[in-house]
Design a protein around this motif. Structure first.
Motif, PDB file in Angstrom:
ATOM      1  N   GLN A 144       1.265   6.356  -7.003  1.00 24.94           N
ATOM      2  CA  GLN A 144       0.121   6.922  -7.741  1.00 24.94           C
ATOM      3  C   GLN A 144       0.068   8.418  -7.464  1.00 24.94           C
ATOM      4  OE1 GLN A 144      -2.171   5.753  -9.582  1.00 24.94           O
ATOM      5  NE2 GLN A 144      -3.699   7.402  -9.460  1.00 24.94           N
ATOM      6  N   LEU A 171      -7.441   6.043  -0.030  1.00 25.39           N
ATOM      7  CA  LEU A 171      -6.228   6.430  -0.817  1.00 25.39           C
ATOM      8  C   LEU A 171      -6.640   7.011  -2.102  1.00 25.39           C
ATOM      9  CD1 LEU A 171      -3.513   3.529  -0.169  1.00 25.39           C
ATOM     10  CD2 LEU A 171      -3.470   5.990   0.889  1.00 25.39           C
ATOM     11  N   VAL A 216      -7.632   1.232   0.387  1.00 21.09           N
ATOM     12  CA  VAL A 216      -7.236   1.293  -0.790  1.00 21.09           C
ATOM     13  C   VAL A 216      -8.259   2.473  -1.214  1.00 21.09           C
ATOM     14  CG1 VAL A 216      -7.229   0.414  -3.238  1.00 21.09           C
ATOM     15  CG2 VAL A 216      -6.283  -0.868  -1.293  1.00 21.09           C
ATOM     16  N   SER A 255       0.822   3.475  -3.397  1.00 21.71           N
ATOM     17  CA  SER A 255       0.041   4.856  -3.315  1.00 21.71           C
ATOM     18  C   SER A 255       1.005   6.041  -3.395  1.00 21.71           C
ATOM     19  CB  SER A 255      -0.398   4.812  -1.956  1.00 21.71           C
ATOM     20  OG  SER A 255       0.478   4.600  -0.840  1.00 21.71           O
ATOM     21  N   SER A 309      -2.881   3.129 -10.036  1.00 24.04           N
ATOM     22  CA  SER A 309      -4.158   2.562  -9.215  1.00 24.04           C
ATOM     23  C   SER A 309      -4.432   0.962  -9.510  1.00 24.04           C
ATOM     24  CB  SER A 309      -5.239   3.459  -9.510  1.00 24.04           C
ATOM     25  OG  SER A 309      -5.790   3.496 -10.893  1.00 24.04           O
ATOM     26  N   LEU A 363      -3.055  -1.298  -6.945  1.00 24.28           N
ATOM     27  CA  LEU A 363      -3.761  -1.456  -5.619  1.00 24.28           C
ATOM     28  C   LEU A 363      -4.463  -2.631  -5.337  1.00 24.28           C
ATOM     29  CD1 LEU A 363      -4.320   2.290  -5.011  1.00 24.28           C
ATOM     30  CD2 LEU A 363      -2.630   0.987  -3.885  1.00 24.28           C
ATOM     31  N   ASP A 423      -6.152  10.787  -3.434  1.00 21.95           N
ATOM     32  CA  ASP A 423      -5.388  11.072  -4.678  1.00 21.95           C
ATOM     33  C   ASP A 423      -6.335  11.871  -5.645  1.00 21.95           C
ATOM     34  OD1 ASP A 423      -3.354  10.710  -6.617  1.00 21.95           O
ATOM     35  OD2 ASP A 423      -4.619   9.775  -7.747  1.00 21.95           O
ATOM     36  N   LEU A 480       0.703  -1.123  -0.153  1.00 26.57           N
ATOM     37  CA  LEU A 480       0.059   0.071  -0.105  1.00 26.57           C
ATOM     38  C   LEU A 480       0.716   1.476   0.093  1.00 26.57           C
ATOM     39  CD1 LEU A 480      -2.708  -1.094   2.412  1.00 26.57           C
ATOM     40  CD2 LEU A 480      -2.872  -0.836   0.200  1.00 26.57           C
TER      41      LEU A 480
END
Length: 539
Positions: A77, A116, A113, A74, A87, A90, A120, A70
């Protein structure tokens, strides 16, 4: 774990290639270093650890696998290294949590997820406000898909784990059952063959191989058509396959250096629910000689029970006849009548002895040998031999050597007396009148006490020796044939064994040969002292 390593290699190759090909500054070098660090972490987990299924909480194992994924994915990303959308990566931690963990862990990972992705989308919306709705919608849809993926994959993983546990339990049970079946088949006294339509034997237990005279070790598979002697078995198996019915027959298998073996054969077809599975023929082999022996044993047992019942009923009338004859003999004066009375008395005594022997066989009861008091062998044998010599006036023929001083055996004294008296009576019947024609010896042989009764009688006929200890068998017409049988029964029920052999009275040249019955006892003995020499028993 292998998938994580492969993905880390792809990330390292991708970011390193972008750094070399694209303009400087398009991919930060520390992101490349991050991908190398992720590759090292994935390799370390793959090579040096064996992950266990995580629990419902976020334990350290979760941090070293799903947590690391993660953080790395992340970060890539958020920074959009090289302008690539990361993405989809994930999905790997979501899948890992769903497969290896509980439902709570799967949903927690999917929720993390989704947060996150929403974060984002919020960060990107700060730089491009006109695409805020689309980015949040895309993040929400992707998060919803991850939730659905987590639920479905977790349920499939739980079901697969349950099926795997059931399969392993079934395999263990099948292995245990197969081992039990193999043990049962291997220890069967009857032969078992498994034959296909071509006559190939897929399995044969040791009894079957012995019955067929095929003792070759190694692979149990062979072909029935390999030997002409097995042709009858081939025919029975072919008939079974052709008619789909069991077959029963008695066959004879010739053997080159021995008498033919007679077998009772039964065949059965295996059952199958699929036409694609070959049906096999199971052949059961029984030695007809053993069947006949079992029938003979049952017949003898029934005869023994009937004989005991008849003997019990005869005893009272026989006693009345003997008593009436004795009273009548007191008033007889004519020699012819007294001779007839003596003949009646002699035969009634003989009948009474036969009745007593039959009832003695029926009354022998097994007893726990551990509860028997130890009997000192030498004094007991010496006492019995003295009494027998006096009663039969055979002291000149009898010699006794007691060579087991201090040896104790688990034998009841009355039963040992009966065994020894029977053997002495049997020896006296066939021995000569010479001095030392009957010899009684005790000795320690290989740590076991042994009682030996030798006589200088003629050798037994070959047909008589195998049947010496059978009930009602005798080479004399005036004998009941129960003396040696009673000896064997008493010995077996006291843990001893009685046998016969033909041997010389000594090792000196010209020593007389004779017949010897010896009893081997089964108790612990002291060390062997020197055997006493043969002494003539005085009458």
């Amino acid at each position: 774990m292998t998938a994580r390593v492969a993905l880390a290699v792809v990330l390292v190759a991708l970011l390193a290639s972008l750094t070399l090909i694209m303009a400087a500054g398009s991919v930060s070098r520390w992101l490349v270093a991050l991908s190398f660090t992720y590759l090292a972490a994935a390799l370390g987990v793959r090579l040096f650890t064996r992950p266990r299924p995580p629990g419902s909480s976020f334990d350290p194992q979760w941090v070293s696998t799903i947590g690391v994924d993660l953080v790395v994915f992340s970060t890539l990303q958020f920074l959009q290294a090289g302008g690539i959308n990361y993405s989809p990566l994930l999905a790997l931690p979501v899948l890992m949590g769903s497969v290896l963990g509980s439902g709570l862990l799967a949903l927690g990972t999917a929720a993390g997820v989704t947060l996150l992705l929403l974060m984002d989308a919020w960060v990107l919306s700060l730089h491009a406000a006109e695409e805020t709705a689309a980015r949040f919608l895309q993040a929400g849809l992707t998060g919803t898909g991850y939730f659905a993926l987590a639920l479905l994959v977790n349920q499939m993983a739980v079901r697969l784990a349950r099926e795997e546990r059931a399969a392993r339990q079934g395999q263990r049970a099948a292995r245990v059952q197969a081992q039990v079946n193999q043990l049962v088949i291997e220890t069967l006294s009857d032969g078992v063959l498994v034959v296909d339509t071509a006559g190939r034997v897929h399995a044969a237990n040791p009894a079957a191989r012995v019955l067929l005279g095929f003792e070759q070790s190694g692979d149990a598979r062979f072909t029935l058509t390999a030997r002409p002697a097995w042709q009858q078995l081939v025919t029975l198996a072919a008939t079974t396959f052709e008619r789909h019915e069991p077959q029963v027959a008695d066959i004879t298998i010739p053997r080159p250096r021995d008498e033919p073996r007679r077998l009772h054969v039964r065949t059965r077809l295996t059952k199958t629910d699929s036409s694609q599975v070959e049906r096999l023929c199971v052949v059961f082999l029984e030695d007809l000689r053993e069947l006949e022996q079992r029938l003979q044993i049952e017949k003898l047992a029934a005869m023994g029970r009937m004989s005991a019942a008849v003997a019990h009923e005869i005893r009272n009338p026989l006693a009345a006849i003997a008593q009436a004859n004795a009273l009548m003999d007191e008033d007889l004066r004519e020699p012819a009548l007294r001779q007839l009375s003596g003949l009646i008395q002699k035969n009634t005594q003989r009948l009474a002895q036969i009745v007593d022997e039959i009832l003695n066989v029926a009354q022998i009861q097994p007893r726990d040998r551990a509860s028997l008091p130890p009997l000192e062998l030498d004094p007991a044998v010496g006492s019995v031999c003295s009494d027998w010599a006096v009663q039969t006036r055979s002291g000149a023929r009898l010699q006794v050597a007691l060579g087991a001083p201090g040896a104790q055996v688990p034998f009841e004294p009355p039963h040992l007396r009966r065994v020894l008296v029977n053997l002495l009576d049997n020896a006296s019947r066939y021995a000569s009148e010479q001095a030392g024609a009957i010899r009684v010896t005790t000795a320690l042989v290989e740590g076991h006490a042994e009682l030996q009764v030798w006589s200088d009688g003629a050798a037994l006929p070959p047909a008589v020796e195998p049947r010496l200890f059978e009930p009602f068998f005798s080479s004399e017409s005036r004998s009941s044939g129960l003396g040696l049988y009673i000896c064997r029964e008493l010995c077996e029920r006291h843990g001893a064994a009685i046998r016969y052999r033909r041997r010389s009275a000594g090792v000196a040249p010209g020593a007389r040969e004779g017949n010897e019955f010896f009893v081997s006892f089964g108790a612990q003995r002291p060390a062997l002292a020197g055997a006493a020499p043969f002494d003539t028993m005085a009458a």
